[in-house]
Design a protein around this motif. Structure first.
Motif, PDB file in Angstrom:
ATOM      1  N   ILE A 181      -6.928  -1.434  -4.326  1.00 55.91           N
ATOM      2  CA  ILE A 181      -6.524  -2.793  -3.939  1.00 55.91           C
ATOM      3  C   ILE A 181      -6.731  -3.010  -2.445  1.00 55.91           C
ATOM      4  O   ILE A 181      -7.266  -4.042  -2.008  1.00 55.91           O
ATOM      5  CB  ILE A 181      -5.062  -3.051  -4.318  1.00 55.91           C
ATOM      6  CG1 ILE A 181      -4.908  -3.125  -5.831  1.00 55.91           C
ATOM      7  CG2 ILE A 181      -4.549  -4.343  -3.687  1.00 55.91           C
ATOM      8  CD1 ILE A 181      -3.475  -3.360  -6.288  1.00 55.91           C
ATOM      9  N   ASN A 182      -6.304  -2.030  -1.658  1.00 59.11           N
ATOM     10  CA  ASN A 182      -6.407  -2.155  -0.208  1.00 59.11           C
ATOM     11  C   ASN A 182      -7.852  -2.392   0.235  1.00 59.11           C
ATOM     12  O   ASN A 182      -8.133  -3.280   1.044  1.00 59.11           O
ATOM     13  CB  ASN A 182      -5.853  -0.881   0.435  1.00 59.11           C
ATOM     14  CG  ASN A 182      -5.886  -0.921   1.943  1.00 59.11           C
ATOM     15  OD1 ASN A 182      -5.737  -1.968   2.565  1.00 59.11           O
ATOM     16  ND2 ASN A 182      -6.090   0.225   2.556  1.00 59.11           N
ATOM     17  N   LEU A 183      -8.788  -1.610  -0.313  1.00 57.62           N
ATOM     18  CA  LEU A 183     -10.175  -1.722   0.132  1.00 57.62           C
ATOM     19  C   LEU A 183     -10.886  -2.944  -0.452  1.00 57.62           C
ATOM     20  O   LEU A 183     -11.744  -3.523   0.211  1.00 57.62           O
ATOM     21  CB  LEU A 183     -10.932  -0.440  -0.204  1.00 57.62           C
ATOM     22  CG  LEU A 183     -10.517   0.799   0.598  1.00 57.62           C
ATOM     23  CD1 LEU A 183     -11.405   1.979   0.250  1.00 57.62           C
ATOM     24  CD2 LEU A 183     -10.559   0.528   2.087  1.00 57.62           C
ATOM     25  N   VAL A 184     -10.554  -3.337  -1.683  1.00 62.34           N
ATOM     26  CA  VAL A 184     -11.150  -4.572  -2.210  1.00 62.34           C
ATOM     27  C   VAL A 184     -10.753  -5.750  -1.322  1.00 62.34           C
ATOM     28  O   VAL A 184     -11.600  -6.579  -0.941  1.00 62.34           O
ATOM     29  CB  VAL A 184     -10.707  -4.822  -3.667  1.00 62.34           C
ATOM     30  CG1 VAL A 184     -11.143  -6.224  -4.112  1.00 62.34           C
ATOM     31  CG2 VAL A 184     -11.322  -3.794  -4.608  1.00 62.34           C
ATOM     32  N   VAL A 198       0.816  -1.209   0.000  1.00 60.96           N
ATOM     33  CA  VAL A 198       0.000   0.000   0.000  1.00 60.96           C
ATOM     34  C   VAL A 198       0.853   1.263   0.000  1.00 60.96           C
ATOM     35  O   VAL A 198       0.570   2.225  -0.723  1.00 60.96           O
ATOM     36  CB  VAL A 198      -0.943  -0.009   1.228  1.00 60.96           C
ATOM     37  CG1 VAL A 198      -1.581   1.359   1.432  1.00 60.96           C
ATOM     38  CG2 VAL A 198      -2.017  -1.063   1.051  1.00 60.96           C
ATOM     39  N   LEU A 199       1.927   1.269   0.804  1.00 59.60           N
ATOM     40  CA  LEU A 199       2.675   2.498   0.997  1.00 59.60           C
ATOM     41  C   LEU A 199       3.958   2.565   0.173  1.00 59.60           C
ATOM     42  O   LEU A 199       4.247   3.567  -0.479  1.00 59.60           O
ATOM     43  CB  LEU A 199       3.016   2.658   2.479  1.00 59.60           C
ATOM     44  CG  LEU A 199       3.599   4.010   2.913  1.00 59.60           C
ATOM     45  CD1 LEU A 199       2.604   5.125   2.625  1.00 59.60           C
ATOM     46  CD2 LEU A 199       3.956   3.985   4.390  1.00 59.60           C
ATOM     47  N   LEU A 200       4.745   1.475   0.188  1.00 59.21           N
ATOM     48  CA  LEU A 200       6.075   1.525  -0.412  1.00 59.21           C
ATOM     49  C   LEU A 200       6.096   1.149  -1.887  1.00 59.21           C
ATOM     50  O   LEU A 200       6.875   1.709  -2.657  1.00 59.21           O
ATOM     51  CB  LEU A 200       7.028   0.618   0.374  1.00 59.21           C
ATOM     52  CG  LEU A 200       7.240   1.015   1.842  1.00 59.21           C
ATOM     53  CD1 LEU A 200       8.195   0.037   2.524  1.00 59.21           C
ATOM     54  CD2 LEU A 200       7.774   2.431   1.940  1.00 59.21           C
ATOM     55  N   LEU A 228      -1.348   6.278  -9.507  1.00 55.04           N
ATOM     56  CA  LEU A 228      -0.976   4.910  -9.156  1.00 55.04           C
ATOM     57  C   LEU A 228      -1.258   4.635  -7.681  1.00 55.04           C
ATOM     58  O   LEU A 228      -1.671   3.537  -7.309  1.00 55.04           O
ATOM     59  CB  LEU A 228       0.507   4.668  -9.454  1.00 55.04           C
ATOM     60  CG  LEU A 228       0.937   4.758 -10.917  1.00 55.04           C
ATOM     61  CD1 LEU A 228       2.440   4.494 -11.031  1.00 55.04           C
ATOM     62  CD2 LEU A 228       0.171   3.746 -11.764  1.00 55.04           C
ATOM     63  N   MET A 229      -1.028   5.636  -6.856  1.00 53.91           N
ATOM     64  CA  MET A 229      -1.266   5.459  -5.423  1.00 53.91           C
ATOM     65  C   MET A 229      -2.738   5.177  -5.120  1.00 53.91           C
ATOM     66  O   MET A 229      -3.058   4.410  -4.214  1.00 53.91           O
ATOM     67  CB  MET A 229      -0.802   6.704  -4.668  1.00 53.91           C
ATOM     68  CG  MET A 229       0.698   6.896  -4.676  1.00 53.91           C
ATOM     69  SD  MET A 229       1.186   8.437  -3.900  1.00 53.91           S
ATOM     70  CE  MET A 229       2.967   8.188  -3.788  1.00 53.91           C
ATOM     71  N   LEU A 230      -3.624   5.814  -5.881  1.00 56.27           N
ATOM     72  CA  LEU A 230      -5.051   5.512  -5.698  1.00 56.27           C
ATOM     73  C   LEU A 230      -5.330   4.045  -5.975  1.00 56.27           C
ATOM     74  O   LEU A 230      -6.165   3.423  -5.310  1.00 56.27           O
ATOM     75  CB  LEU A 230      -5.895   6.386  -6.628  1.00 56.27           C
ATOM     76  CG  LEU A 230      -6.149   7.824  -6.206  1.00 56.27           C
ATOM     77  CD1 LEU A 230      -6.861   8.578  -7.312  1.00 56.27           C
ATOM     78  CD2 LEU A 230      -6.958   7.878  -4.922  1.00 56.27           C
ATOM     79  N   GLY A 231      -4.623   3.495  -6.969  1.00 54.94           N
ATOM     80  CA  GLY A 231      -4.831   2.090  -7.297  1.00 54.94           C
ATOM     81  C   GLY A 231      -4.412   1.163  -6.177  1.00 54.94           C
ATOM     82  O   GLY A 231      -5.095   0.178  -5.882  1.00 54.94           O
ATOM     83  N   PHE A 232      -3.292   1.482  -5.519  1.00 56.63           N
ATOM     84  CA  PHE A 232      -2.759   0.585  -4.497  1.00 56.63           C
ATOM     85  C   PHE A 232      -3.268   0.907  -3.097  1.00 56.63           C
ATOM     86  O   PHE A 232      -3.762   0.027  -2.389  1.00 56.63           O
ATOM     87  CB  PHE A 232      -1.223   0.641  -4.523  1.00 56.63           C
ATOM     88  CG  PHE A 232      -0.622  -0.044  -5.716  1.00 56.63           C
ATOM     89  CD1 PHE A 232      -0.278  -1.381  -5.678  1.00 56.63           C
ATOM     90  CD2 PHE A 232      -0.418   0.650  -6.901  1.00 56.63           C
ATOM     91  CE1 PHE A 232       0.263  -2.016  -6.780  1.00 56.63           C
ATOM     92  CE2 PHE A 232       0.134   0.029  -8.008  1.00 56.63           C
ATOM     93  CZ  PHE A 232       0.475  -1.312  -7.949  1.00 56.63           C
TER      94      PHE A 232
END
Length: 265
Positions: free
Chosen positions: A73-76, A29-31, A65-69
């Protein structure tokens, strides 16, 4: 209303605590988006795009890209796992309302996303001496982007059978975002059908608004012309309208597809 807000804040704090305790999630998510940002910048060394250095252009597009991860992805993964473990069902049957449960997840994702944007701003300041030109515009774009991709995550979790398959469900969306989002090049500079797809992606207005807010120049029409604070808001209005329309579509999809209880059959 006040109670729902308090419940959402408490749930957001719990989500952030759980993310901090999970090294795999922290990396993904972050890195990982920051690592991808570095890789993108290596392809743009010594080039200028729309009046700014290639590296700076890429860094101001990385929030897409950060929105994607950090959000999608995090919330799904989170929604699907909690649904299958009956956590969502128990939460909905308790004090928090449905909107409070979803709002808490979105608030946690927003905090993660804003943390990444701050890291990007520090990166840009250290490499190019650039500071964000319009912080309020950045915050509005961030909030709308998180709302949009949070709702899309809720919808996609509804068609994901279980947590193990969540990575497969999100893969097509992430690939399209990585290829089509105007991170390394303006959307209009992409060839043929790819440029059309890029302009239609929900992430594109977020990237263009945030790039304009970071640099204080018109990166929505692609001219790169320096704008006043008011001029930046005026230039962003069409993209903000597109974002609101996408949010309405995503809300309908989430209402139709999202599930509070495990799938059967």
């Amino acid at each position: 209303m006040k109670t729902d807000v308090l419940h959402a804040v408490r749930l957001a704090r719990l989500d952030l605590t759980l993310v901090a305790r999970n090294t795999t999630v922290m990396f993904n998510v972050l890195l990982l988006p920051l690592l991808m940002a570095w890789m993108f910048t290596q392809t743009q060394g010594g080039t200028d795009i729309a009046g700014v250095s290639g590296e700076l252009f890429v860094l101001t597009g990385v929030p897409g890209l950060m929105l994607g991860f950090a959000v999608f992805i995090n919330l799904v993964n989170s929604f699907t796992a909690r649904r299958e473990e009956l956590v969502l069902k128990r939460l909905r049957g308790g004090q928090p309302s449905g909107p409070a449960v979803l709002g808490g997840a979105a608030l946690g994702a927003l905090a993660l996303f804003l943390g990444q944007v701050v890291l990007l701003a520090i990166w840009m300041h250290r490499t190019d001496g650039v500071l964000p030109a319009n912080v309020p515009l950045l915050l509005v774009a961030a909030a709308l982007g998180v709302a949009l991709f949070g709702l899309l995550a809720a919808a996609f979790s509804g068609i994901t059978p279980n947590a193990e398959l969540a990575q497969i469900t999100v893969l097509p969306v992430i690939l399209v975002m990585m290829i089509g989002a105007p991170v390394a090049y303006p959307a209009d500079a992409l060839p043929g059908p790819l440029g059309v797809v890029s302009n239609l992606l929900p992430v594109t207005p977020v990237v263009e608004i945030m790039r304009t807010g970071f640099l204080g120049a018109d990166h929505i029409s692609g001219s790169g012309e320096a704008l006043s604070m008011a001029g930046q808001w005026v230039a962003a209005l069409p993209s903000l309208g597109i974002l609101v329309a996408w949010i309405a579509v995503a809300a309908l999809l989430a209402r139709w597809l999202f599930r509070w209880e495990p799938r059967h059959g």
